[in-house]
Design a protein around this motif. Structure first.
Motif, PDB file in Angstrom:
ATOM      1  N   GLN A  13      -6.509 -21.637 -52.216  1.00 30.70           N
ATOM      2  CA  GLN A  13      -6.355 -20.510 -51.424  1.00 30.70           C
ATOM      3  C   GLN A  13      -5.325 -21.062 -50.393  1.00 30.70           C
ATOM      4  O   GLN A  13      -4.501 -20.408 -50.123  1.00 30.70           O
ATOM      5  CB  GLN A  13      -7.581 -20.009 -50.744  1.00 30.70           C
ATOM      6  N   GLU A  17      -1.737 -19.231 -50.149  1.00 30.35           N
ATOM      7  CA  GLU A  17      -1.783 -18.009 -49.219  1.00 30.35           C
ATOM      8  C   GLU A  17      -0.309 -17.891 -48.817  1.00 30.35           C
ATOM      9  O   GLU A  17       0.305 -16.635 -48.380  1.00 30.35           O
ATOM     10  CB  GLU A  17      -2.671 -18.400 -48.145  1.00 30.35           C
ATOM     11  N   SER A  23      -2.535 -15.575 -53.573  1.00 30.42           N
ATOM     12  CA  SER A  23      -3.706 -16.270 -53.386  1.00 30.42           C
ATOM     13  C   SER A  23      -4.798 -15.660 -54.034  1.00 30.42           C
ATOM     14  O   SER A  23      -5.765 -16.346 -54.799  1.00 30.42           O
ATOM     15  CB  SER A  23      -3.802 -16.620 -51.806  1.00 30.42           C
ATOM     16  N   HIS A  51      -9.524 -16.480 -46.649  1.00 29.45           N
ATOM     17  CA  HIS A  51      -8.438 -15.983 -46.084  1.00 29.45           C
ATOM     18  C   HIS A  51      -8.688 -16.214 -44.514  1.00 29.45           C
ATOM     19  O   HIS A  51      -7.430 -16.170 -43.645  1.00 29.45           O
ATOM     20  CB  HIS A  51      -8.475 -14.685 -46.319  1.00 29.45           C
ATOM     21  N   THR A  54      -7.017 -19.678 -43.709  1.00 27.60           N
ATOM     22  CA  THR A  54      -5.794 -19.864 -43.762  1.00 27.60           C
ATOM     23  C   THR A  54      -5.161 -19.054 -42.354  1.00 27.60           C
ATOM     24  O   THR A  54      -3.997 -19.141 -42.031  1.00 27.60           O
ATOM     25  CB  THR A  54      -5.007 -19.356 -44.895  1.00 27.60           C
ATOM     26  N   GLY A 226      -3.747 -25.104 -45.945  1.00 25.43           N
ATOM     27  CA  GLY A 226      -2.842 -23.997 -45.498  1.00 25.43           C
ATOM     28  C   GLY A 226      -1.789 -24.500 -44.330  1.00 25.43           C
ATOM     29  O   GLY A 226      -1.003 -24.036 -44.510  1.00 25.43           O
TER      30      GLY A 226
END
Length: 263
Positions: A13, A17, A23, A51, A54, A226
């Motif tokens: 992820q 992302e 992702s 999510h 990130t 991230g």
């Protein structure tokens, strides 16, 4: 889901992302490979948590931009910051509409839909090729462009279509400067992610039935990776290096389609 699987998903992820390879699509494929047997709702919840991680890394990377926007807003004037904020709000409307009215249908797509992911990765590959070849990219984001980019973001809710790839590609194809495209793309998703988390909390989605430790470990892994990927992606967009990601998406998408047909 065990801790190792959570770390793997978190790293995927965090990297994907910001890199334009989807992702959500890679997370769904990883879940299939890891043999994840989570129900659709729990699978979707892990996706939301990652999510969220990130989104926080975006806030850290763009903290100066965000502070400038907030300072400008509190001046209560029709300044650049206020106008930028309105454009962000406009870009959020299509995805917010889909999230509110089609949430149940969307959740069902996050349960190992390998064929869908494969097909959507091919769509992402085409978008990246078109954006990489775009020449006239010198404009700033306008109100009309913000809405069009927002529609691209709404479509990118589908697993396999890269959110950053769709929004940045759309921006570049509209003639917007590449660095401004990346900046707008990353900032526009932050309010949506935080809004999604708030909605899930109010709906009682984060209940005791979800495993806290794996989600926490996955969150940390996604946040750290991230941070690295966000910084790297801005540099790559400026240098027009999207073709490599197009090849990756096309390759993974093709493999996913073949796997789905054979199984």
């Amino acid at each position: 889901m065990n801790i190792f699987e959570a770390i793997v998903l978190g790293i995927i992820q965090g990297l994907t992302e910001f890199l334009p390879v989807s992702s959500s699509g890679h997370l769904e494929l990883a879940k299939v490979i890891l043999g994840d047997t989570s129900v659709a709702e729990e699978s979707m919840m892990m996706t939301v948590v990652l999510h969220f991680a990130t989104a926080l890394s975006t806030v850290v990377i763009f903290r100066k931009d965000i502070l400038e926007i907030l300072k400008g807003l509190f001046q209560f004037k029709w300044n650049e910051q206020t106008q930028f904020s309105i454009k962000i709000v406009l870009s959020m409307i299509p995805a917010a509409f889909v999230g509110v009215f089609l949430n149940d249908q969307i959740e069902q797509l996050f349960g190992g839909a390998v064929l869908l992911v494969g097909c959507m990765l091919l769509v992402t590959a085409v978008l990246l090729i078109l954006a990489d070849k775009a020449k006239n990219t010198s404009k700033s984001v306008g109100y009309k462009e913000a809405i069009i980019i927002g529609i691209a973001q709404a479509i990118a809710i589908l697993p396999g279509i890269s959110r950053s790839g769709a929004t940045i590609s759309t921006s570049v194809l509209l003639g917007i400067d590449r660095e401004k495209s990346a900046r707008f793309s990353f900032l526009m998703v932050v309010p949506l992610i935080f809004g999604k988390i708030a909605k899930d909390i109010l709906d009682g989605a984060f209940s005791s039935t979800f495993e806290v430790v794996p989600m926490t470990v996955g969150f940390v892994a996604a946040f750290v990776t991230g941070m690295v990927a966000c910084t790297w992606m801005i540099s790559l967009v400026k240098k027009s290096k999207l073709m490599y990601f197009s090849i990756w998406c096309a390759s993974v998408g093709t493999i996913a389609i073949i796997y789905s047909i054979l199984n």
